[in-house]
Design an enzyme around this catalytic site. Structure first.
Site, PDB file in Angstrom:
ATOM      1  N   TYR A  74       0.686  -1.325   0.111  1.00 36.56           N
ATOM      2  CA  TYR A  74       0.122   0.061   0.084  1.00 36.56           C
ATOM      3  C   TYR A  74       0.839   1.598   0.295  1.00 36.56           C
ATOM      4  CZ  TYR A  74      -3.315   3.237   1.957  1.00 36.56           C
ATOM      5  OH  TYR A  74      -4.763   4.184   1.631  1.00 36.56           O
ATOM      6  N   LYS A 102      -1.946  -1.570  -3.397  1.00 33.43           N
ATOM      7  CA  LYS A 102      -2.674  -0.562  -3.923  1.00 33.43           C
ATOM      8  C   LYS A 102      -2.228   1.210  -3.991  1.00 33.43           C
ATOM      9  CE  LYS A 102      -6.221   1.554  -0.935  1.00 33.43           C
ATOM     10  NZ  LYS A 102      -6.790   1.397   0.576  1.00 33.43           N
ATOM     11  N   ILE A 144      -9.588  -0.174  -4.448  1.00 30.05           N
ATOM     12  CA  ILE A 144      -9.888  -0.562  -3.067  1.00 30.05           C
ATOM     13  C   ILE A 144     -10.654   1.104  -2.825  1.00 30.05           C
ATOM     14  CG2 ILE A 144      -8.702  -0.401  -0.902  1.00 30.05           C
ATOM     15  CD1 ILE A 144      -6.873  -2.714  -2.023  1.00 30.05           C
TER      16      ILE A 144
END
Length: 233
Positions: A74, A102, A144
Site C-alpha cells: 500500500y 494499492k 480499494i
C-alpha cells in the site's frame, strides 16, 4: 477482523490491514491475524520514519516471509511521506507472497511504469477514487475504495464494466459519483464517510477517535448536498 470474517461467512474475500511503521509490529499483527481466516493482508509503507527504498524492500520481505497469506503493498505518500518507487515494487513483486499493490498516488503514469517492470499476474488496485475509473481503464485490476462505503453498487458496477471491456459505461457510472469522490476527501478520511453514513442512517453516530474530530459546518453541508443530489438522504 474476526467479527467481519464471521459476518462475511466466506461470501467475499477479507483483506486485513496489518501495516505498521515498525517491521516487528507489522509482523506481529500479521501473525496474530493469520489464524483468523483472512484471505490477504494490506500493508502500508512505513509512515513518519521515512525508510529508504532498500529499507522498504527489507521491511515488506520480512513481513511476507512471516506468513503464507498473500500480501498487498500500500503506497500512499500523501499520508506516509515516503513514496515507494516502481523499481522497489518490481523488486518486491519477486516474493511469492507479495501479489499486488494499492496505489494511492493518483498518478496514472506510475501505473504504466510499474506494470512494465512486473509480471502480468501482479495486481494493481487504485487507492484514489477520483482517478480510480481511469486507473482501471488503463490496466488496473480494481479500486480499494472510500466511495464504495457510500455507493457500493455504483462502484461495483463501474469496476465490473471495466473488466468486461465496457469502458464507456464505466465512465458514465463513474460520472454519477464524481462529486462524491471529491467531497469525501475535503477533510481527511474517515471523517466525511462516517458523517455521510450517519446522515444516511446506516450508523448510529459519527464518533471518531481523537485526534480526528467531526467535520466543519461547511464540510457537513457539502456532503449532505451531494448525498441529497444522489437521493441518498
Amino acid at each position: 477482523v474476526k467479527l467481519i470474517i464471521e459476518l462475511v461467512d466466506k461470501k467475499i474475500p477479507v483483506i486485513a490491514g496489518s501495516g505498521a511503521n515498525s517491521t516487528t509490529e507489522a509482523i506481529f499483527l500479521s501473525e496474530q491475524m493469520s489464524g483468523l481466516g483472512v484471505d490477504g493482508f494490506l500493508s502500508v509503507v512505513p509512515y513518519y520514519n521515512k525508510p529508504q527504498q532498500a529499507g522498504m524492500v527489507a521491511h515488506f520481505n520480512a513481513i511476507a516471509d512471516a506468513t503464507d497469506i498473500p500480501l498487498i503493498l500500500y503506497n500512499v505518500p500523501g499520508r506516509t511521506v515516503a513514496d515507494m518507487l516502481p523499481e522497489t515494487v518490481a523488486e518486491l513483486s519477486k516474493h511469492k507472497n507479495i501479489v499486488g499493490i494499492k496505489d494511492a498516488t493518483g498518478d496514472l503514469s506510475r501505473l504504466a511504469q510499474t506494470k512494465s517492470l512486473v509480471s502480468a499476474d501482479f495486481l494493481f488496485f487504485s487507492g484514489d477514487d477520483e482517478s480510480g475509473c481511469n486507473f482501471m481503464c488503463n490496466g488496473g485490476d480494481g479500486v480499494i475504495s472510500v466511495t464504495a462505503n457510500i455507493t457500493p453498487k455504483i462502484m461495483s458496477d463501474m469496476c465490473e464494466a471495466v473488466l468486461r471491456g465496457e469502458l464507456q459505461l464505466a465512465q458514465q457510472l463513474n460520472e454519477q459519483v464524481i462529486d462524491l469522490h471529491r467531497v469525501l476527501f475535503v477533510e481527511p478520511n474517515p471523517v466525511m464517510p462516517k458523517w455521510a453514513l450517519y446522515k444516511m442512517g446506516l450508523i448510529n453516530d459519527a464518533f471518531l477517535r481523537l485526534p480526528m474530530v467531526l467535520p466543519e459546518l461547511n464540510s457537513k453541508k457539502a456532503i449532505e448536498d451531494t448525498l441529497s443530489a444522489l437521493n441518498l438522504i
